[in-house]
Design an enzyme around this catalytic site. Structure first.
Site, PDB file in Angstrom:
ATOM      1  N   ASP A  35       0.855  -1.180   0.000  1.00 35.48           N
ATOM      2  CA  ASP A  35       0.000   0.000   0.000  1.00 35.48           C
ATOM      3  C   ASP A  35       0.900   1.242   0.000  1.00 35.48           C
ATOM      4  OD1 ASP A  35      -2.255   1.740   0.575  1.00 35.48           O
ATOM      5  OD2 ASP A  35      -1.627   1.673   2.668  1.00 35.48           O
ATOM      6  N   ASP A  37      -0.272   5.077   1.177  1.00 38.16           N
ATOM      7  CA  ASP A  37      -0.512   5.917   2.356  1.00 38.16           C
ATOM      8  C   ASP A  37      -0.536   5.080   3.626  1.00 38.16           C
ATOM      9  OD1 ASP A  37      -1.263   8.802   1.370  1.00 38.16           O
ATOM     10  OD2 ASP A  37      -2.275   7.428   0.003  1.00 38.16           O
ATOM     11  N   ASP A 221      -1.913  -0.859   5.809  1.00 38.26           N
ATOM     12  CA  ASP A 221      -2.173  -0.246   7.113  1.00 38.26           C
ATOM     13  C   ASP A 221      -3.635   0.016   7.401  1.00 38.26           C
ATOM     14  OD1 ASP A 221      -2.488   3.242   7.089  1.00 38.26           O
ATOM     15  OD2 ASP A 221      -2.485   2.044   5.268  1.00 38.26           O
TER      16      ASP A 221
END
Length: 282
Positions: A35, A37, A221
């Site tokens: 990922d 961000d 996250d």
């Protein structure tokens, strides 16, 4: 850290340890997918100010030549992730792939071109309606809209009570999205309205099949990464070893609970990737 080379952290699960060992054993048949961000870039109040952690690109450029491929899978437009990540023209990243909008867009470093389908008509309709909609339900104060090209996101991080604002908006925005053939993807103080059919799990599964991978590492996250985690878990059942890494956050305990390895933020993720590259090189 047991016998792992270069002080690599030990996954807490047997499946995670098997995934790491498979990657170390056959790196040139392994995919590393991440990922953006919260994983490669720190979460910031204004998403337009997000940039890759200073250690991320050096780590990726060290790791990418050692494995089959590295892919960044993000909800952002692919071109934006490339720009904010600083990925273009980096030695070692000549074959990086960025799958934007949950896989609906694709940027390949080898060509430097973004490939994307036509915009879903529901996005244009919601774009026109959303400002007045938020105002009509009394949710304008403290919230703001992020234009994502093929999606729109409503952020609550600046609200007086971000969690309460998030909870209050979730159902109304889901109803608005459904009226226009869209879906809502929840995240960390953000609700994204986007077309259905693609998610990070679908994007990852298709990329793994394309590369004929024999092992996979996925790091994320947020709630949007749960689909990718599920894809790795399914792959394990089908005989594809995998390592699940959570860029740790108390905001998303669901992801940390399913991870084989929890690292406290993008700086530690970058350090792990750099250490992994060193371990592969021996």
């Amino acid at each position: 850290m047991g016998s792992h080379p270069h002080d690599l952290p030990m996954p807490v699960t047997a499946a995670g340890r098997e995934g790491l060992e498979a990657l170390l054993r056959a790196p040139r048949r392994s995919v590393v997918a991440l990922d953006f961000d919260g994983t490669l870039a720190d979460i910031v109040p204004d998403p337009d100010q997000a940039r890759a952690h200073p250690g991320a690109v050096p780590a990726l450029s060290a790791l990418a030549p050692e494995v089959d491929s590295v892919a960044v899978i993000t909800g952002r437009p692919a071109g934006v992730a490339v720009r904010y990540g600083g990925f273009a023209g980096v030695p070692g990243l000549q074959h990086l792939v960025v799958l934007g909008h949950y896989g609906a867009e694709r940027w390949d470093a080898v060509s430097g071109i973004v490939h994307a389908p036509a915009e879903h008509p529901g996005v244009a309709a919601v774009r026109a309606e959303l400002p007045g909609f938020l105002d009509s339900i009394g949710a304008w104060r403290g919230t703001w809209i992020e234009e994502k090209g093929r999606a729109l996101a409503v952020h609550t991080r600046r609200a007086e009570d971000p969690a309460a604002a998030f909870a209050a908006l979730r159902e109304p925005l889901a109803e608005l999205a459904a009226r226009h053939g869209l879906m809502v993807e929840p995240g960390r103080a953000v609700l994204e309205l986007r077309p259905p059919g693609m998610d990070k799990g679908v994007a990852l599964t298709e990329f793994l099949a394309e590369r004929d991978a024999e092992a996979v590492l996925y790091a994320g996250d947020d709630l949007g990464d749960l689909a990718a985690f599920a894809a790795v878990e399914k792959g394990r059942k089908d005989g594809l070893p995998g390592l699940l890494v959570c860029s740790g956050s108390a905001e998303v305990p669901e992801l940390a609970a399913r991870a084989d390895l929890v690292l406290p933020g993008p700086g530690k993720v970058a350090a792990f990737l750099a250490t992994l590259a060193g371990a592969i090189r021996g």
